[in-house]
Design an enzyme around this catalytic site. Structure first.
Site, PDB file in Angstrom:
ATOM      1  N   SER A  39       0.763  -1.320  -0.053  1.00  0.00           N
ATOM      2  CA  SER A  39       0.000  -0.028  -0.046  1.00  0.00           C
ATOM      3  C   SER A  39       1.001   1.310   0.121  1.00  0.00           C
ATOM      4  CB  SER A  39      -0.918  -0.027   1.183  1.00  0.00           C
ATOM      5  OG  SER A  39      -1.800  -1.174   1.185  1.00  0.00           O
ATOM      6  N   CYS A  40       2.184   1.054   0.062  1.00  0.00           N
ATOM      7  CA  CYS A  40       3.061   2.307   0.194  1.00  0.00           C
ATOM      8  C   CYS A  40       3.045   2.792  -1.420  1.00  0.00           C
ATOM      9  CB  CYS A  40       4.416   1.919   0.658  1.00  0.00           C
ATOM     10  SG  CYS A  40       4.901   1.711   2.428  1.00  0.00           S
TER      11      CYS A  40
END
Lengths: 174, 414
Positions: A39-40
């Site tokens: 999700s970074c």
């Protein structure tokens, strides 16, 4: 964040590993690399005219609402972009010549406790901040449910994305 | 002695700053570019520390005594081979069989430079002065020469707080272990000074109790795997780590992994992940599915791995709930087959909205003579963990049995 025990005159390592919540700005011809983005979000900025580049590996969308952003601007998409752009200009980049490429921001899990998908929020926050600063997003490979490893060639501005999704060919160049 | 997250955060920054300075000084001494790898605070039992050193390999080390702002001992231990490499880089010496006087003094010098780097970093963070004795050069294969006779050395069942960091030179890692053995009163004074006024903190003794329970949980998980798959497994490594959230993904192997993730809810709440390398995941599928499919990671394989994950999670969390005398529910399993860090960064990010650091219960299960490795990461929500631990009746830990059983129908019904 200070992660390199570098001394003046010591050679720059290549590739430079940009860890979570870190960003790195350079005018050298090196590769900047961030492993395993879920999700970074990876934000790559590049000024083609002078060859100044930066890569951020941001974890959360909104640093303006969070005190931790002062000590660690690289943690948040918005503050990372601003800090990186400032350093690039200090290295000789022209504000209006900088272009952006972004990758990452997937949402792999669907836990109830996760609330609104943070991967998506990271992407939105980065787009909004870049838009505010007048930096065009010229290419992106975001979202979905897969992890990505990115390599940013600071000499050419090419962002290579290795994805775990083999159907998508595995490797994309932006 | 009470631990609060703020104080532990200070220790964590000490570890990181110290490693940064140590790396910097190594670079200026050797001309080799170095980088600080993962930094962690470990809570380890005296018995585990000794077992870690008693691995049959020859070691050399440098020990100093600390006084003034921080009292205790700091010990850096290199594997003999690693020390030899460091020495060769330094003095450009051809390898001879023995550690001669010159090698010894070179290792002592490196050890001292690193130690001074660490200690200057700690003193900076603590805003104090730390005095350092002249270094002792120590050789040995067991813990005895390094720790023997030290009052600060932890006894078998005591948890010691260790500073764990890695320094990587370009293309190679400088293998060393670093132990800080603080004197008890000095440590508790520092903890008290650094703690947040508003925070309750965690009683150190309770952490010991909880660690014991985590050990039981891990054993239950290993048993569950053996029951379900017939693969004989045991708990290989177990650590209670205190780390900055960013460190967690960095530590995960940069290869494709298969994992099962759960969120759990109750006291405490948090996330639990079981990670297998691909080969181990294949073994699981082959051992549990009657006629193994061609594609181990297809639908059938996926559901077999989820099933196993479910049983492991129940065993692990039942153990916690029994000792804490609480209820912990876990979600349905989420299956992941993806590259290294990507499998854990969503969890880290989610916790990152409210906390900077995390306690990570880090466990590795291994099978004898077979490819089966499973890493377990249990990451509780920080506030919940503090509350749960403070309510913990340490005496109960002794009595608590992890009564979890593993009926196979439980897995099938989920």
């Amino acid at each position: 964040m200070k992660t390199y025990g570098s001394e003046p005159g010591a050679p720059t390592p290549d590739p430079v590993q940009v860890g979570i919540s870190e960003f790195y700005v350079t005018d050298e011809d090196v590769t900047l690399k961030s492993y395993g983005l879920g999700s970074c979000l990876a934000v790559a900025l590049y000024d083609d005219a002078v060859g100044v580049a930066g890569l951020a590996h941001a974890m959360l969308p909104d640093g303006d609402d969070n005190d931790a952003s002062e000590e660690n601007p690289g943690k948040f998409a918005d503050t990372a972009i601003r800090a990186m752009l400032r350093q690039m200009v200090e290295r000789g980049a022209t504000y209006t010549d900088v272009e952006a490429k972004i990758a990452g921001g997937s949402d792999i899990f669907e836990f109830d406790s996760f609330g609104e998908a943070v991967g998506k929020r990271n992407v939105t926050a980065a787009r909004e901040e870049l838009d505010k600063l007048g930096v065009p997003v010229v290419a992106e490979e975001v979202g979905g449910q897969r992890g990505r490893t990115v390599e940013f060639d600071a000499g050419t501005g090419v962002l290579t994305i290795n994805s775990s999704d083999e159907e998508a060919g595995g490797v994309t160049e932006l | 002695m009470k631990l609060d997250v703020n104080a532990l955060g200070t220790f964590y920054r000490m570890a990181r700053e110290g490693a940064g300075l140590a790396a910097g000084r190594l670079t200026s001494m050797t001309g080799v570019q170095t980088r600080v790898g993962v930094t962690k605070l470990n809570f380890m039992r005296g018995s585990e520390i000794r077992a870690e050193i008693n691995d049959g390999r020859e070691k050399v080390g440098v020990r100093v005594e600390l006084s003034a702002g921080l009292e205790g001992h700091s010990i850096i231990i290199f594997d003999r081979e690693a020390a030899r490499e460091v020495v060769q880089t330094l003095v450009q010496d051809e390898a001879s069989g023995e550690f001669d006087e010159m090698d010894q003094s070179a290792v002592t010098e490196v050890g001292q430079i690193m130690t001074n780097g660490f200690i200057d970093g700690w003193a900076d963070v603590l805003g104090t002065v730390i005095d350092v004795s002249t270094p002792d050069f120590i050789e040995g294969e067991t813990a005895e020469p390094f720790f023997g006779g030290l009052e600060t050395a932890p006894s078998e069942d005591d948890l010691a707080l260790l500073f764990h960091s890695r320094i990587e030179a370009v293309g190679t890692e400088i293998g060393y272990r670093h132990y800080l053995l603080p004197e008890h009163d000095s440590m508790s004074e520092i903890l008290e000074r650094q703690s947040d006024d508003g925070s309750d903190g965690i009683e150190y003794d309770k952490l010991v109790g909880f660690d014991e329970l985590a050990q039981q949980g891990a054993t239950e998980v290993a048993n569950a795997v053996t029951t379900l798959t017939g693969i004989e497994t045991s708990v290989d490594i177990r650590r209670l780590n205190f780390v900055s959230l960013e460190t967690i993904p960095e530590e995960i192997a940069d290869e494709k992994l298969v994992g099962v993730a759960f969120s759990f809810d109750g006291t405490p709440s948090g996330y639990l992940l079981f990670l297998f390398d691909e080969q181990s995941a294949r073994e699981v599928v082959e051992a549990t599915v009657p006629s193994p499919p061609d594609d181990e990671f297809g639908e059938m394989g996926t559901s077999a791995i989820k099933e196993l994950g479910n049983i492991m999670a129940s065993g692990f969390l039942d153990g916690w709930a029994n000792v804490l005398d609480t209820t912990i529910d876990h979600s349905t399993p989420e299956y992941i087959h993806d590259m290294g860090a990507a499998v854990i960064d969503p969890v880290v990010i989610n916790l990152g909205e409210d906390q900077e650091y995390a306690f990570v219960f880090d466990t590795q299960i291994k099978a004898e003579g077979r490819e089966f490795d499973c890493d377990i990461y249990a990451i509780p929500n920080e506030e919940d963990l503090e509350r749960a631990l403070n309510d913990l009746d340490v005496d109960r830990v002794e009595d608590a049995k992890t009564t979890a059983e593993f009926p196979v129908d439980e897995a099938e019904s989920s």
